[in-house]
Design a protein around this motif. Sequence first.
Motif, PDB file in Angstrom:
ATOM      1  N   HIS A  44       0.811  -1.229   0.000  1.00 23.37           N
ATOM      2  CA  HIS A  44       0.000   0.000   0.000  1.00 23.37           C
ATOM      3  C   HIS A  44       0.843   1.279   0.000  1.00 23.37           C
ATOM      4  CE1 HIS A  44      -3.211  -2.784   0.685  1.00 23.37           C
ATOM      5  NE2 HIS A  44      -2.936  -2.982   1.948  1.00 23.37           N
ATOM      6  N   SER A  45       2.112   1.174  -0.387  1.00 20.50           N
ATOM      7  CA  SER A  45       3.014   2.335  -0.444  1.00 20.50           C
ATOM      8  C   SER A  45       3.262   2.967   0.921  1.00 20.50           C
ATOM      9  CB  SER A  45       2.467   3.407  -1.408  1.00 20.50           C
ATOM     10  OG  SER A  45       2.306   2.904  -2.706  1.00 20.50           O
ATOM     11  N   TRP A  46       3.076   2.226   1.997  1.00 17.27           N
ATOM     12  CA  TRP A  46       3.183   2.817   3.330  1.00 17.27           C
ATOM     13  C   TRP A  46       4.607   3.219   3.690  1.00 17.27           C
ATOM     14  CZ3 TRP A  46      -0.415  -1.029   6.418  1.00 17.27           C
ATOM     15  CH2 TRP A  46      -1.744  -0.794   6.054  1.00 17.27           C
ATOM     16  N   SER A 172      -4.298   1.269   8.495  1.00 17.73           N
ATOM     17  CA  SER A 172      -3.062   2.006   8.221  1.00 17.73           C
ATOM     18  C   SER A 172      -2.755   2.952   9.373  1.00 17.73           C
ATOM     19  CB  SER A 172      -3.216   2.824   6.937  1.00 17.73           C
ATOM     20  OG  SER A 172      -4.018   3.973   7.183  1.00 17.73           O
ATOM     21  N   TRP A 201       0.707   1.053  -8.334  1.00 18.76           N
ATOM     22  CA  TRP A 201       0.520   1.509  -6.958  1.00 18.76           C
ATOM     23  C   TRP A 201      -0.957   1.581  -6.603  1.00 18.76           C
ATOM     24  CZ3 TRP A 201      -2.398   5.772  -5.957  1.00 18.76           C
ATOM     25  CH2 TRP A 201      -2.578   6.699  -6.987  1.00 18.76           C
ATOM     26  N   ALA A 205      -2.873  -0.381  -3.691  1.00 19.57           N
ATOM     27  CA  ALA A 205      -3.589   0.381  -2.661  1.00 19.57           C
ATOM     28  C   ALA A 205      -4.994  -0.155  -2.442  1.00 19.57           C
ATOM     29  CB  ALA A 205      -3.637   1.857  -3.049  1.00 19.57           C
ATOM     30  N   TYR A 206      -5.627  -0.631  -3.533  1.00 18.78           N
ATOM     31  CA  TYR A 206      -7.016  -1.080  -3.449  1.00 18.78           C
ATOM     32  C   TYR A 206      -7.138  -2.577  -3.701  1.00 18.78           C
ATOM     33  CZ  TYR A 206      -7.797   3.908  -3.465  1.00 18.78           C
ATOM     34  OH  TYR A 206      -7.768   5.242  -3.151  1.00 18.78           O
ATOM     35  N   SER A 212     -11.673   4.569   3.664  1.00 16.63           N
ATOM     36  CA  SER A 212     -10.645   5.564   3.955  1.00 16.63           C
ATOM     37  C   SER A 212     -11.263   6.895   4.362  1.00 16.63           C
ATOM     38  CB  SER A 212      -9.741   5.786   2.738  1.00 16.63           C
ATOM     39  OG  SER A 212      -8.946   4.651   2.475  1.00 16.63           O
TER      40      SER A 212
END
Length: 304
Positions: A44-46, A172, A201, A205-206, A212
């Motif tokens: 999730h690009s965290w 998150s 990405w 993410a999804y 959210s």
Amino acid sequence: MPTTPTELWPPLPYQAWKDTYATLHMWSQIVGKIAVALAPPVNHSWAITLHLTERGLATHNLPHGDRSLSIAFDFLDHQLVIATADGDRRALALSARSVADFYRDVMGTLDAMRLPVKIWTMPVEIPAPIRFEEDTLHHSYDPEFAHRFWRILLQVERVFTACRCQFIGKASPVQFFWGSFDLAVSRFSGKPAPARDGPGWMQDAYSHEVISHGFWPGSGPLLQPAFYAYCVPEPDGLKSALIRPAEAFYHKELNEFILPYDAARNAASPDDAIHAFVDSTYEQAATLAHWDRAALERPADGNK
């Protein structure tokens, strides 16, 4: 002396700070893309988001060979600080100058610190992007509004974190996404979502069902700061669901619920207004999407 709600939640008029906002957005993308080049590919690009600090916004610790560094926007002294774990520290002034100049100085400083990085210089998630090295259009920086925006983010993080505490499923951290320039927190049902079109990405993410919430300074069809909420995939009936407070609404062009920032900051209790927005949009989305709420939430009277 007690702090008043107005001081905690200062005004952020879009037209007054939009030029600083646009420039700071591009500066943050330069820093974010450095994180993309160095950070491990956490889901999730965290690993490449920015997080709030006692002075501004910063990257996570970024590996660079056998060294490590972080890059931070300091909105108290108005500096960009690049620091390494082995003691090297450089600061660049945050002041009115072009994105091209800022890009050149940041990359030059990294080279001087023996931390060379190559990034893709095309901005993302904006209309009509200009490569960083060519962008002389965006060159504004009002320190008062930059400081004010950070102060608001601190309060939003505090409230979002409190709202998140009853949810015990995967969630998150509250984090700042430099691509879209928003502070967001997400909750997951644990179930995979239908495959999604778009760049890698976005697919990541999804990849799973998600609800959210975030705070965004606005752009495009919404030229005002606002809180937002959405569910992916969006269940039938969500658009017409009843949510709180009364000032919140479903924005048909954005496909998101919106609570204008001014409505929240002018409420008798801004904290309560934001809580109501987050709680009601989550409850409606999770119920309509058939999430296992009993397994994902603490009991109402639970303290652990």
